[in-house]
Design a protein around this motif. Structure first.
Motif, short mmCIF file in Angstrom:
data_model
loop_
_atom_site.label_atom_id
_atom_site.label_comp_id
_atom_site.label_asym_id
_atom_site.label_seq_id
_atom_site.Cartn_x
_atom_site.Cartn_y
_atom_site.Cartn_z
N SER A 71 -1.96 6.96 -7.25
CA SER A 71 -3.12 7.77 -7.62
C SER A 71 -3.95 6.96 -8.78
O SER A 71 -3.29 5.99 -9.24
CB SER A 71 -2.85 9.12 -8.07
OG SER A 71 -2.08 9.10 -9.11
N ALA B 168 -7.85 -0.68 -1.14
CA ALA B 168 -7.78 0.41 -0.10
C ALA B 168 -7.95 -0.12 1.16
O ALA B 168 -9.09 0.13 2.12
CB ALA B 168 -8.90 1.37 -0.59
N GLY C 230 4.01 6.28 -2.68
CA GLY C 230 2.94 5.23 -2.79
C GLY C 230 3.32 4.46 -4.01
O GLY C 230 2.20 3.59 -4.21
N TYR C 231 4.09 4.40 -4.71
CA TYR C 231 4.39 3.80 -5.84
C TYR C 231 4.73 2.38 -5.64
O TYR C 231 4.82 1.32 -6.28
CB TYR C 231 5.33 4.23 -6.86
CG TYR C 231 4.93 5.61 -7.44
CD1 TYR C 231 3.88 5.82 -8.23
CD2 TYR C 231 5.65 6.67 -6.67
CE1 TYR C 231 3.82 7.14 -8.71
CE2 TYR C 231 5.18 8.18 -7.15
CZ TYR C 231 4.43 8.37 -7.98
OH TYR C 231 3.81 9.65 -8.36
N PRO D 48 1.22 -2.57 -5.69
CA PRO D 48 0.68 -1.24 -5.30
C PRO D 48 -0.59 -1.10 -6.06
O PRO D 48 -1.47 -0.34 -5.63
CB PRO D 48 1.81 -0.14 -5.78
CG PRO D 48 2.96 -0.87 -5.58
CD PRO D 48 2.71 -2.29 -5.88
N GLY E 133 5.11 -0.37 -1.93
CA GLY E 133 4.59 -0.37 -0.26
C GLY E 133 5.79 -0.25 0.49
O GLY E 133 7.10 -0.47 0.17
N ASP F 265 -3.18 -2.40 -3.73
CA ASP F 265 -3.23 -1.37 -2.68
C ASP F 265 -4.29 -0.21 -3.30
O ASP F 265 -5.06 -0.01 -2.18
CB ASP F 265 -2.04 -1.10 -2.13
CG ASP F 265 -1.27 -2.01 -1.53
OD1 ASP F 265 -1.82 -3.05 -1.17
OD2 ASP F 265 -0.04 -2.21 -1.50
N ALA F 266 -3.99 0.04 -4.50
CA ALA F 266 -4.94 1.27 -5.03
C ALA F 266 -6.24 0.95 -4.94
O ALA F 266 -7.13 1.92 -4.96
CB ALA F 266 -4.41 1.70 -6.23
N GLU G 187 -1.98 4.86 4.60
CA GLU G 187 -0.65 4.47 3.69
C GLU G 187 -0.72 5.04 2.37
O GLU G 187 -1.92 5.30 1.74
CB GLU G 187 -0.94 2.78 3.48
CG GLU G 187 0.15 2.25 2.55
CD GLU G 187 1.37 2.07 3.40
OE1 GLU G 187 2.52 1.57 2.64
OE2 GLU G 187 1.60 2.25 4.59
N ARG H 145 -0.90 5.75 -1.15
CA ARG H 145 -1.24 4.68 -2.43
C ARG H 145 -0.96 5.44 -3.87
O ARG H 145 -0.94 6.57 -3.91
CB ARG H 145 -2.65 4.28 -2.06
CG ARG H 145 -2.77 3.09 -0.96
CD ARG H 145 -4.07 2.55 -1.24
NE ARG H 145 -5.06 3.56 -1.20
CZ ARG H 145 -5.68 4.09 0.17
NH1 ARG H 145 -5.29 3.22 1.14
NH2 ARG H 145 -6.69 4.86 0.10
#
Length: 1000
Positions: free
Chosen positions: A497, A488, A400-401, A481, A403, A484-485, A493, A495
C-alpha cells in the motif's frame, strides 16, 4: 564362516549396488552370529540400502543387537525389524544418519521400543507428549536419557520424511520447552524455599522462541522474576537467580550421559554483564531507555515457555509494543545491516564458503531479511508478527510486502539449508553449521536428502544453487516490492500500500519518502527497455543508497543522470553488464555534493566508473594529462576555446579522482575499503596537483599562442608553492604560485615585463571566468613583498631581492617551491637560486627559528575563525595540518643542507626522511603522520560532502554523518569520529609542543 568364491562375489556385488562403501566389512557384519537368522533376508538388505549410510546403519544394528540382554531380546528386535516396516524404516534410518543416537541405543538397548508405536498422535507430538516422555526423570542424568529417547523419535520421523523440516524444528522446540520445564522442576525440588519466595518465568528467545530449533543449538532464554506474595523483592530475586542458575546447569553440565544443550542467557539486558534475573519493571525500563536495535530484533521471537507462564505473558505483552516501534529508530535499517556485516566479518576466512548459517547466502541472510521487513511493517499489520521465519515469510508474501515468486524461492532455499543443517548436526549431535569437506560425509548427507544418483556432486550443486538464490534475493527482498508498488505492472498481484511503501522508505533512511517514491515511479514505470532495465538495477541500487548517509540525494542524482543519459545505448548497458559500474555510481551519487555536481555537468563521465575502456578510476599521469590538454589547445580556434577545453578535462579528471577516493573510502562488495588512509590522501593530492599543473600548462600555451604566436618575448615559468608545490592539493584548494620570467635575447626588459604581466592577467581571467566547469583560482600572495610586490619578476630580480631582503617567512615558504609549468630550464635555475635559502648551510639561525615560532603563534591567534572549536579545526587547530607542517618544515630548514632526504616539497616524504635520520622517534613520526593524514582526509571529506571547502566538521547532522561514512564510521558513530579526531590531534600536538616549541 567362509563364503564360497561365487557366493562371495554375488554378495559383494549386491552390497555395492545397495550403497555400501565397504562391502567386505559389511559382509563380515552380516556373517556375525547376531544376524544369523536374517543374513539372507532381502528385506533387511533393501532397508539398509535405503538409509543415508548403509555401512553405518548395519554397524549400528549389530551393536544394538549385541547390547540386548539375551537371545530372546535379540530375536524380538530382529523379528520386529523384519516384520514391521514402520519400525524398520525408523530404526535403520536413524542408525544410518546418526552415529550419536546409535551410541545412545547401544547404551540403552530397550529404547528402540520408543520407535515401535505408530499411532496418529505419535506423528506430531507437542509439548504435552514430550512432558509425559520426560516425566519419570528424577535427576539430571535420567533427564538426559529421557531427552535422548524423545530426540530419537523426532529424528526417526525426520529421516523417514514423515514430517518436513519446519515440523521437525517445531518438535525440537517443543522438546526443548518440555526439557526446560523439567529442569526447572528439578531445580525447584532441590530448593523448595527458593521456589516459595519467587515467581520465575523463562522466556525462550532465538530459534527456540521462534519454534524452529536445531538438533544441537544453544537454547537462548531470558529470565523474569517477581516476589511471591509479600516476600522481599531483593530476597526473591536472589532466590530466582539461584533457581535459574541451577536450571541452566542441569541442562548444560556434562554427565556420564553427556549434556543436553547449553542454556544461553546472554540476550538479556546488558548481556553477560547484567543480572541474570530482573523484574518486569526493570526489563521494561531497560528496553525503553537503553536497548539497541538488535535487542528489539531479538525480541521478535520472545515466547514464555517455562515457570510462571502468566508472568511470562505479562512480559511479552509489556514489551511487544516496543518491538513494533523499533523501525522508527534513527539508522534502524543501517543498524540491522551493520549487525549482519559484523557477523559475516567475524567468520574465519577458511570457513566462509562452508558456513551454512552465517555465510553469504546462508540461513542468517534469510532470517535477517524477514525480520527487517517484519519490524518495518509489523506495527501496522499484526499478521506479520510470527516468530517463525517461514510463517513470517508466507505472511509477508500474502500481504504484498514481498513478491510471491521471491518468497517461494526463499522458502525453498531456506528449507533445503535447514534440512542440510539438521542432517549435519544429527550425525554426531554436535553444534556445527559447517558443511563438511570429507567425501564420505558429503555422500551421507546427499543420500539423507534423497540425492542418490551422484550424492556428492548433486548435494554440492543444490547447496550452491540455493545459496546463490539467497545471496541474490535477500537484499532485493526489501526493495523490489517498492518498484512493484509504483510501477503497477502486474494486475492482481498483492502490492505494498502507499502507506506501507512510505514506511519502508522511512526505515531505509529517506527523509522525504514521498519524493523518493516519485523518483522510483519515474524511473521504473512503463514498458520500455529503459524502464525494464531500471527495474532490474534499482533493487540493488536502493540498497547501496540506503547504505549511505544521504539516500535521498543518491536517488535524486541517479534520476538526473538517467534522465540525461537514459536514451544513450551504452549507459544502461554499462550499469547492467559491468559489475563495478552500478555500485561505484551508487556510492558516488550518495556520498555528497561535489562528485555529483561534477558529473551532472558532463554525465558521459559515468563511463569512467566501469571496468572497460573508460580508463577506470586510476589517476592518470601528469604527462598524459598534459598531452591531452595541449592537444585540445592546439585544436582550438582561440584562447577562450582552448582554456575551455582544458577546464573540461580538469572537471572530468576531478570527477575521476573524487570517484576513486569515494569508492576507496567506502569499499564495494567485491573490494573492501582501502585500509591505508595515507594512500588515499596521496592519491588525491598527487592527482589534483598533476591535474592543476596540466591545466596551467595548457592555459599558458593558449594565452601565448593567441597573443604572440609560437614564442613569447620572454621565457616564462610557473612555480608551484604551498600545497601545490608539495603535491598535496585538495579538491577545493587554490593554486599557490610564483611567476618568473627572463627576457629573450634582444628583447627589452620593459617589453618582456609587459608581456609576462599580460600572460598572468589573461591566465587568471580565463581560469576564473564563469563557466559550467569549476574555476581554478591562482594565488600569488607568497611572492616577494606579498600583495605589495610585483606579480611577475625576472630571475635576476628574484636573486637580488632574496640576497638583500628575504624575510624568514619567505625562506620558509620556498620549502614548497617546485616548477609546475612553462620553461623547464628557467624553472630549474630558479630552484638552484633558492636552494641555499631554504636549505641554509650550517642550519637555521636561532633568531630565525624564534621568528618562525612567533609567526606560527600569531597565525593561530589571528586566523582561527571566531566561534570555531580549535580542537576540531583541521588546519589551524592543535595537532592540525599547520602544526605538523611547520614542525616538519622547521626540521627541513635546520637540517636540509646535511640530510638530502629532507630536500623535498612533500610533507610525508620529509617526515619519513627526518625519522630515518634520527631527528625524531618512530613513535613521534607516526603520531605526526597519522594526524596530518586524518586532517587532510577531513578537509577532503568536507569538500566532497558540502561541495565547498572547509576546515571544520559540518554541524548539519546528515553532512556530519556523510563525513563519518567517508572516514569509515558507520551510522550513529559521528561522536566516535570526533573523539578519535581529538585523540589523534592531541597526540600530535604533544609532539609539536616538544619539537617545535621546545627549542629544537
Amino acid at each position: 564362516m567362509t563364503s564360497a568364491p561365487g557366493r562371495r562375489s554375488s554378495i559383494f556385488t549386491r552390497l555395492l549396488r545397495h550403497g555400501f562403501t565397504d562391502p567386505s566389512g559389511a559382509e563380515r557384519l552380516l556373517d556375525s552370529p547376531e544376524l544369523a537368522t536374517v543374513r539372507n533376508d532381502p528385506v533387511l538388505l533393501d532397508a539398509l540400502g535405503g538409509t543415508a549410510d548403509p555401512d553405518l546403519a548395519l554397524h549400528g544394528l549389530v551393536r544394538l543387537l549385541e547390547a540386548q540382554d539375551g537371545a530372546t531380546d535379540r530375536q524380538e528386535l530382529l523379528d520386529t525389524v523384519i516384520a514391521a516396516k514402520p519400525l524398520r524404516d525408523r530404526l535403520l534410518g536413524v542408525l544410518g544418519a546418526s552415529e550419536a543416537l546409535a551410541e545412545h541405543l547401544a547404551r540403552h538397548p530397550r529404547d528402540w521400543q520408543a520407535l515401535v508405536t505408530y499411532e496418529p498422535r505419535d506423528l506430531h507430538p507437542g509439548v504435552e507428549e514430550f512432558e509425559r516422555g520426560l516425566a519419570d526423570a528424577a535427576d539430571p542424568v535420567a533427564l538426559r536419557v529421557s531427552y535422548r529417547r524423545c530426540l530419537l523419535s523426532i529424528a526417526a520421523r525426520d529421516v523417514c520424511g514423515t514430517v518436513d523440516v519446519s515440523q521437525t524444528a517445531a518438535e525440537l522446540a517443543d522438546l526443548a520447552t518440555a526439557t526446560l520445564r523439567a529442569a526447572l522442576a528439578l531445580a525447584a525440588a532441590g530448593a523448595p524455599e527458593d521456589a516459595a519466595l519467587c515467581r520465575l518465568a523463562v522466556i525462550a528467545m532465538g530459534k527456540c522462541g521462534g519454534h524452529e530449533l536445531n538438533y544441537v543449538s544453544d537454547v537462548d532464554v531470558i529470565f523474569v522474576g517477581e516476589a511471591a506474595g509479600d516476600a522481599d523483592e531483593g530476597k526473591a530475586l536472589r532466590a530466582a537467580t539461584r533457581l535459574a542458575s541451577h536450571m541452566m546447569r542441569i541442562c548444560s553440565e556434562t554427565t556420564v550421559e553427556g549434556s543436553i544443550w547449553p542454556v544461553d542467557a546472554n540476550l538479556r539486558p546488558e548481556g553477560r554483564n547484567g543480572p541474570l534475573v530482573r523484574t518486569l519493571a526493570s526489563h521494561l525500563a531497560y528496553y525503553q531507555r537503553w536497548a539497541k536495535t538488535w535487542e528489539f530484533q531479538a525480541l521478535l521471537k520472545a515466547r514464555p515457555v517455562a515457570g510462571d507462564l502468566a508472568l511470562g505473558e505479562e512480559y511479552t505483552a509489556a514489551l511487544r509494543p516496543l518491538v513494533w516501534q523499533a523501525a522508527e529508530r534513527e539508522n534502524f535499517v543501517a543498524d540491522v545491516q551493520e549487525m549482519r556485516r559484523r557477523v559475516v566479518a567475524n567468520i574465519p576466512a577458511a570457513e566462509v564458503e562452508r558456513q551454512l548459517k552465517l555465510g553469504p547466502g546462508g540461513l542468517r541472510d534469510v532470517e535477517f531479511a524477514v525480520q527487517l521487513l517484519q519490524l518495518v511493517h509489523g506495527r501496522a499489520d499484526a499478521s506479520l508478527r510470527s516468530g517463525t521465519t517461514l510463517d513470517a515469510l508466507k505472511a509477508l508474501a500474502a500481504g504484498g510486502y514481498v513478491g510471491r515468486a521471491d518468497a517461494a524461492q526463499l522458502d525453498e532455499a531456506y528449507r533445503f539449508l535447514r534440512s542440510l543443517e539438521h542432517r549435519i548436526q544429527l550425525h554426531r549431535l554436535r553444534r556445527t553449521h559447517l558443511v563438511p569437506e570429507a567425501e564420505a560425509d558429503l555422500r551421507r548427507l546427499g543420500r539423507s536428502l534423497g540425492l542418490r544418483t551422484d550424492p556428492v556432486a548433486e548435494l554440492t550443486r543444490e547447496w550452491r544453487r540455493h545459496t546463490t538464490v539467497v545471496r541474490r534475493l535477500h537484499e532485493k527482498l526489501f526493495y523490489r516490492p517498492l518498484l512493484d508498488a509504483v510501477a503497477a505492472l502486474a494486475p492482481g498481484e498483492a502490492r505494498l500500500s502507499a502507506e506501507a511503501a512510505r514506511e519502508r522508505m522511512v526505515a531505509l533512511g529517506y527523509a522525504d519518502p514521498a519524493a523518493a517514491l516519485r523518483h522510483l515511479e519515474a524511473l521504473a514505470s512503463g514498458v520500455t527497455r529503459k524502464a525494464a532495465i531500471q527495474r532490474t538495477l534499482l533493487p540493488v541500487l536502493l540498497g547501496w543508497f540506503a547504505d549511505s548517509a544521504d539516500p535521498d540525494a543518491g536517488l535524486l542524482n541517479f534520476r538526473k543522470v538517467s534522465d540525461a543519459l537514459g536514451k544513450t545505448p551504452w549507459y544502461l548497458r554499462l550499469l547492467r553488464d559491468e559489475g563495478a559500474a552500478a555500485e561505484n555510481l551508487a556510492r558516488v551519487l550518495s556520498a555528497g555534493r561535489l562528485a555529483p555536481d561534477l558529473l551532472m555537468r558532463a554525465p558521459e563521465a559515468v563511463a569512467l566508473l566501469g571496468d572497460g575502456d573508460g580508463g577506470g578510476l586510476a589517476p592518470r599521469s601528469r604527462a598524459s594529462l598534459e598531452q591531452e590538454v595541449l592537444a585540445a589547445v592546439r585544436r582550438a580556434d582561440n584562447a577562450v576555446q582552448g582554456v575551455t577545453a582544458a577546464r573540461g578535462v580538469r572537471r572530468r579528471e576531478l570527477f575521476r579522482t573524487a570517484a576513486a577516493d569515494i569508492v576507496g573510502s567506502y569499499g564495494t562488495e567485491s573490494q573492501p575499503a582501502e585500509a591505508d588512509q595515507g594512500a588515499l590522501v596521496d592519491l588525491v593530492g598527487g592527482a589534483v596537483s598533476d591535474l592543476t599543473a596540466a591545466t596551467l600548462a595548457g592555459t599558458l600555451r593558449a594565452v601565448v599562442r593567441e597573443g604572440w604566436g609560437d614564442t613569447l618575448p620572454t621565457r616564462f615559468a610557473v612555480i608551484g608553492m604551498g600545497r601545490f608545490g608539495g603535491h598535496e592539493l585538495g579538491y577545493g584548494s587554490d593554486a599557490d604560485v610564483l611567476f618568473v620570467h627572463e627576457p629573450r635575447d634582444g628583447v627589452g626588459e620593459r617589453e618582456a615585463s609587459e608581456a609576462a604581466n599580460k600572460v598572468v592577467a589573461e591566465m587568471r581571467r580565463l581560469l576564473q571566468a564563469p563557466s559550467a566547469d569549476p574555476p581554478l583560482l591562482i594565488d600569488a600572495d607568497l611572492r616577494p613583498e606579498g600583495k605589495s610586490g610585483p606579480l611577475v619578476r625576472t630571475l635576476g630580480s628574484y636573486e637580488a631581492y632574496y640576497r638583500r631582503w628575504a624575510l624568514v617567512w619567505e625562506r620558509h615558504a620556498l620549502l614548497r617551491a617546485e616548477p609546475v609549468a612553462g620553461d623547464e630550464d628557467l624553472g630549474r635555475r630558479f630552484v638552484e637560486l633558492i636552494d641555499p635559502l631554504r636549505y641554509p648551510a650550517g642550519g637555521l639561525e636561532e633568531d630565525a627559528a624564534r621568528e618562525i615560532r612567533r609567526l606560527k603563534a600569531r597565525m593561530e591567534a589571528e586566523r582561527l575563525p571566531r566561534g570555531a572549536d580549535p580542537k576540531l579545526h583541521a588546519k589551524l587547530g592543535p595537532g592540525g595540518l599547520s602544526d605538523v607542517e611547520w614542525t616538519v618544515q622547521l626540521l627541513q630548514l635546520r637540517h636540509g643542507a646535511e640530510v638530502p632526504g629532507l630536500r623535498t616539497t612533500r610533507t610525508r616524504e620529509a617526515l619519513a626522511a627526518a625519522r630515518a635520520a634520527g631527528l625524531l622517534s618512530e613513535e613521534d613520526a607516526a603520531f605526526l603522520d597519522e594526524a596530518w593524514v586524518l586532517a587532510t582526509r577531513v578537509r577532503n571529506a568536507v569538500m566532497l560532502v558540502r561541495g565547498r571547502a572547509g576546515d571544520t566538521f559540518p554541524t548539519v547532522p546528515r553532512e556530519l554523518a556523510a563525513v563519518g561514512r567517508y572516514l569509515g564510521y558507520g551510522p550513529g558513530h559521528a561522536g566516535d569520529m570526533l573523539d578519535a579526531y581529538r585523540r589523534t590531534a592531541r597526540r600530535a600536538r604533544g609532539v609539536v609542543e616538544e619539537l617545535f616549541y621546545g627549542g629544537l
